[in-house]
Design a protein around this motif. Structure first.
Motif, short mmCIF file in Angstrom:
data_model
loop_
_atom_site.label_atom_id
_atom_site.label_comp_id
_atom_site.label_asym_id
_atom_site.label_seq_id
_atom_site.Cartn_x
_atom_site.Cartn_y
_atom_site.Cartn_z
N ARG A 10 0.84 -1.19 0.00
CA ARG A 10 0.00 0.00 0.00
C ARG A 10 0.88 1.24 0.00
N THR A 11 0.32 2.31 -0.50
CA THR A 11 1.03 3.57 -0.46
C THR A 11 0.24 4.50 0.45
N ARG A 13 -1.23 7.05 -0.31
CA ARG A 13 -2.43 7.50 -1.01
C ARG A 13 -3.61 6.56 -0.76
N ASP A 14 -3.33 5.35 -0.31
CA ASP A 14 -4.40 4.38 -0.06
C ASP A 14 -5.19 4.70 1.21
N TYR A 15 -4.67 5.59 2.04
CA TYR A 15 -5.33 5.94 3.29
C TYR A 15 -6.02 7.29 3.13
N SER A 16 -7.27 7.37 3.54
CA SER A 16 -8.00 8.63 3.40
C SER A 16 -7.45 9.68 4.36
#
Length: 60
Positions: A10-11, A13-16
Motif C-alpha cells: 500500500r502507499t 495514497r491508499d489511506y483517506s
C-alpha cells in the motif's frame, strides 16, 4: 500450522485524509501508540504513522 499473512503493498495514497487525521488525533490524545495505531488500523509501517504525525500533528 502456519498462518499465511496476505501482504498487500500500500502507499500513503491508499489511506483517506480523515483516517490519517483520526490516527494523529488519537495518538496526540494519548489513546494510542504508533505501534497500536498500526495494529488497530492496519497500517503496515510505523514510519508511515510517524510521517503523518510530522505532517498533521500539533506538536513542534
Amino acid at each position: 500450522m502456519s498462518k499465511e499473512k496476505n501482504y498487500v503493498k500500500r502507499t500513503q495514497r491508499d489511506y483517506s485524509m480523515s483516517l490519517k487525521l483520526q490516527i494523529v488525533h488519537e495518538i496526540e490524545r494519548g489513546e494510542l501508540s504508533t505501534h497500536g495505531a498500526c495494529k488497530k488500523y492496519g497500517v503496515q509501517a510505523r514510519s508511515t504513522v510517524v510521517s503523518w504525525l510530522r505532517k498533521f500533528g500539533n506538536f513542534d
